[in-house]
Design an enzyme around this catalytic site. Structure first.
Site, PDB file in Angstrom:
ATOM      1  N   ASP A   1      -7.351  19.712 -14.080  1.00 32.42           N
ATOM      2  CA  ASP A   1      -7.756  18.355 -14.453  1.00 32.42           C
ATOM      3  C   ASP A   1      -7.503  18.240 -15.959  1.00 32.42           C
ATOM      4  O   ASP A   1      -8.234  18.800 -16.773  1.00 32.42           O
ATOM      5  CB  ASP A   1      -9.248  18.151 -14.115  1.00 32.42           C
ATOM      6  CG  ASP A   1      -9.750  16.754 -14.484  1.00 32.42           C
ATOM      7  OD1 ASP A   1      -9.110  16.084 -15.321  1.00 32.42           O
ATOM      8  OD2 ASP A   1     -10.792  16.349 -13.947  1.00 32.42           O
TER       9      ASP A   1
ATOM     10  N   ARG B   1       0.847  -1.200   0.000  1.00 33.85           N
ATOM     11  CA  ARG B   1       0.000   0.000   0.000  1.00 33.85           C
ATOM     12  C   ARG B   1       0.877   1.243   0.000  1.00 33.85           C
ATOM     13  O   ARG B   1       0.591   2.228  -0.659  1.00 33.85           O
ATOM     14  CB  ARG B   1      -0.949   0.007   1.223  1.00 33.85           C
ATOM     15  CG  ARG B   1      -1.619   1.362   1.428  1.00 33.85           C
ATOM     16  CD  ARG B   1      -2.870   1.347   2.309  1.00 33.85           C
ATOM     17  NE  ARG B   1      -2.754   0.473   3.464  1.00 33.85           N
ATOM     18  CZ  ARG B   1      -2.000   0.719   4.544  1.00 33.85           C
ATOM     19  NH1 ARG B   1      -1.288   1.834   4.612  1.00 33.85           N
ATOM     20  NH2 ARG B   1      -1.967  -0.130   5.543  1.00 33.85           N
TER      21      ARG B   1
ATOM     22  N   LYS C   1      -9.088   7.237 -18.875  1.00 30.00           N
ATOM     23  CA  LYS C   1      -9.395   7.776 -20.199  1.00 30.00           C
ATOM     24  C   LYS C   1      -8.170   7.622 -21.120  1.00 30.00           C
ATOM     25  O   LYS C   1      -7.755   6.505 -21.356  1.00 30.00           O
ATOM     26  CB  LYS C   1      -9.874   9.232 -20.056  1.00 30.00           C
ATOM     27  CG  LYS C   1     -10.848   9.445 -18.882  1.00 30.00           C
ATOM     28  CD  LYS C   1     -12.192   8.751 -19.056  1.00 30.00           C
ATOM     29  CE  LYS C   1     -13.034   8.729 -17.788  1.00 30.00           C
ATOM     30  NZ  LYS C   1     -13.286  10.003 -17.138  1.00 30.00           N
TER      31      LYS C   1
ATOM     32  N   TYR D   1     -16.223  18.631 -14.153  1.00 30.59           N
ATOM     33  CA  TYR D   1     -16.682  17.243 -14.250  1.00 30.59           C
ATOM     34  C   TYR D   1     -17.716  16.959 -13.141  1.00 30.59           C
ATOM     35  O   TYR D   1     -17.505  17.329 -11.978  1.00 30.59           O
ATOM     36  CB  TYR D   1     -15.469  16.312 -14.110  1.00 30.59           C
ATOM     37  CG  TYR D   1     -15.805  14.847 -14.101  1.00 30.59           C
ATOM     38  CD1 TYR D   1     -16.218  14.206 -15.260  1.00 30.59           C
ATOM     39  CD2 TYR D   1     -15.700  14.093 -12.942  1.00 30.59           C
ATOM     40  CE1 TYR D   1     -16.543  12.856 -15.260  1.00 30.59           C
ATOM     41  CE2 TYR D   1     -16.008  12.740 -12.931  1.00 30.59           C
ATOM     42  CZ  TYR D   1     -16.430  12.134 -14.094  1.00 30.59           C
ATOM     43  OH  TYR D   1     -16.749  10.800 -14.088  1.00 30.59           O
TER      44      TYR D   1
HETATM   45  C1  LIG Z   1     -13.678  10.433 -15.750  1.00 32.82           C
HETATM   46  C2  LIG Z   1     -13.239  11.740 -15.228  1.00 32.82           C
HETATM   47  C3  LIG Z   1     -12.932  11.931 -13.865  1.00 32.82           C
HETATM   48  C4  LIG Z   1     -13.135  10.826 -12.818  1.00 32.82           C
HETATM   49  O1  LIG Z   1     -12.266   9.780 -13.040  1.00 32.82           O
HETATM   50  P1  LIG Z   1     -12.639   8.232 -12.668  1.00 32.82           P
HETATM   51  O2  LIG Z   1     -11.413   7.523 -13.078  1.00 32.82           O
HETATM   52  O3  LIG Z   1     -13.859   7.885 -13.471  1.00 32.82           O
HETATM   53  O4  LIG Z   1     -12.913   8.202 -11.207  1.00 32.82           O
HETATM   54  C5  LIG Z   1     -12.472  13.170 -13.461  1.00 32.82           C
HETATM   55  N1  LIG Z   1     -12.339  14.189 -14.338  1.00 32.82           N
HETATM   56  C6  LIG Z   1     -12.657  14.060 -15.653  1.00 32.82           C
HETATM   57  C7  LIG Z   1     -12.491  15.222 -16.561  1.00 32.82           C
HETATM   58  C8  LIG Z   1     -13.101  12.838 -16.135  1.00 32.82           C
HETATM   59  O5  LIG Z   1     -13.423  12.721 -17.425  1.00 32.82           O
END
Ligand SMILES: *Cc1c(COP(=O)(O)O)cnc(C)c1O
Length: 426
Positions: A190, A61, A215, A113
């Site tokens: 982000d 961890r 993503k 988001y």
């Molecule tokens: C998908 C997404 C998140 C959250 O990420 P997860 O891996 O689904 O928890 C945060 N910010 C953006 C812009 C996203 O597209």
């Protein structure tokens, strides 16, 4: 037993080009066996020579060799002092918010988001007394932004482009405003929608970069993961987040780290192709008689096109130069395209039924193309009035353009639009 060697002799900000770093940093052959692909390290615990004497790994961890390889790679790709991997993008968000302590204030872009808005307002507020002000960071004046920063504002939370309307915010402008305010909030970007290939917010002055690795970075729609990357000079912030990564324990599995390291090796190739196809599709849609409007910041006609170009990382310009790119047709700027089909929700639904290559699904950033209707899917949780104010109408379709053959995608979109409009009006 020697631990898997992570090549930390390779500096995280090195003169090597992006695609070279994507393949080599964090990926040196195993010192023990010579295996070119470092082995996946599943052990939860690590032998100590004597009490407290070990090779940097005690318990998985806290530190894991495969995760360390990935974190080394991510820090290099974003040009940060260090990176921390989490079990999801949302877990990375939670750690960033937790690190602010009690009674802090965040200034956030208004169409952040949805999961981030939910965490800030429904978890951060209840557990830490967090207050968030959501403002339109794209069109607000510098003065209004400055005046929205409070005494306890610890963080400015940016997404650029925003989702799904692809509005752009100037990171250098926000960094400048933050630095001019006595509260000196940190700036977090982000960067999920662009990936480290298209844009590197730390080079533009940001303090923290957040990614949903689920993503583009992993890119194959088979891992949920997140990361935080922190700039040089903010080591205290990095160590605070590292403490939370271990203390709250929302870490990714070594296997997911291994898959992501594999995905990263083709990030530059994938991302460029996502962008080139997205631009081609956006140009195609902008002249289509059955399309009301199209949004893609790489289009010359996009109102923030110059800002989009200024946000592109050097590796993008370098790759475009190699292929003799003509900027008159626009520039690749990520793989997300939004458009409004002529008609309403019925036409949008029919488009999703009629497309053969765009899979009807949420999420984005994988090699396969996806399409969705934000009004009824990703953004259904936002009240209708607020949705409309953001431009999220029932006929708005969001495409995550994959890396299939570009002309196959264009032909599929064309037939799906024609079919949708004829079925809906029948
Ligand atoms: C998908 C997404 C998140 C959250 O990420 P997860 O891996 O689904 O928890 C945060 N910010 C953006 C812009 C996203 O597209």
């Amino acid at each position: 037993m020697s631990p898997i060697k992570v090549d930390d002799s390779m500096p995280t900000i090195s003169p090597l080009q992006f695609s070279t770093r994507a393949i080599h940093v964090g990926n040196s052959p195993s010192a023990e066996t010579g295996a070119v692909i470092p082995p996946l390290s599943l052990s939860t615990t690590f032998e100590q020579e004597s009490v407290g004497v070990h090779k940097g790994f005690e318990y998985s961890r806290s530190q894991n060799p495969t995760r360390l390889q990935l974190e080394t790679s991510l820090a290099s790709l974003e040009g940060g002092a260090g990176a921390l991997a989490f079990a999801s993008g949302s877990a990375a968000t939670a750690a960033a918010v937790m690190s602010l302590g009690v009674n802090a204030h965040i200034l956030s872009v208004n169409d952040v988001y949805g999961g981030t808005a939910r965490y800030l307002t429904r978890v951060g507020q209840a557990t830490q007394g967090l207050k968030t002000t959501f403002i339109d960071l794209e069109t607000s004046s510098d003065e209004d932004i400055y005046n929205s920063i409070q005494e306890n504002t610890k963080l400015i939370w940016i997404e650029s482009p925003t989702n799904p309307t692809l509005r752009l915010i100037s990171v250098p402008k926000l960094v400048k405003i933050a630095a001019s305010h006595p509260s000196k909030p940190l700036v977090l970007v982000d960067n999920t929608f662009l990936s480290p290939y298209f844009s590197n917010p730390i080079a533009q002055g940001a303090d923290i970069v957040l990614h949903s690795i689920s993503k583009y970075i992993n890119g194959h729609s088979d891992v949920i993961m997140g990361a935080l990357i922190v700039r040089k000079g903010r080591e205290e912030t990095l160590e605070g987040l590292r403490f939370l990564q271990n203390a709250s324990g929302a870490i990714p599995s070594p296997f997911d780290c291994y898959l992501t390291l594999r995905g990263i090796k083709t990030l530059a190739l994938r991302a460029l192709q996502h962008g080139l196809s997205a631009l081609r599709i956006a140009n195609f849609l902008s002249t289509h008689p059955l399309v009301e409007s199209v949004t893609y910041p790489g289009l010359v006609s996009h109102p923030s096109h110059d800002l989009a170009k200024s946000a592109l990382a050097p590796q993008v310009w370098r790759d475009l130069k190699k292929i003799g790119w003509n900027e008159a047709v626009g520039v690749p700027f990520g793989g997300m395209v939004s458009f409004k089909i002529r008609g309403g929700g019925e036409e949008a639904d029919q488009f999703l039924q009629a497309s053969h290559l765009f899979c009807l699904a949420e999420s984005l950033g994988g090699v396969e193309s996806l399409a969705e209707v934000p009004d009824k899917m990703t953004h259904a949780g936002i009240p209708e009035e607020a949705r409309l104010a953001l431009g999220i109408t029932p006929n708005l379709i969001r495409l995550s353009v994959g890396v299939e053959d570009t002309e196959d995608l264009v032909a599929d979109i064309d037939q799906a639009i024609r079919r949708a409009v004829s079925v809906a009006s029948a």
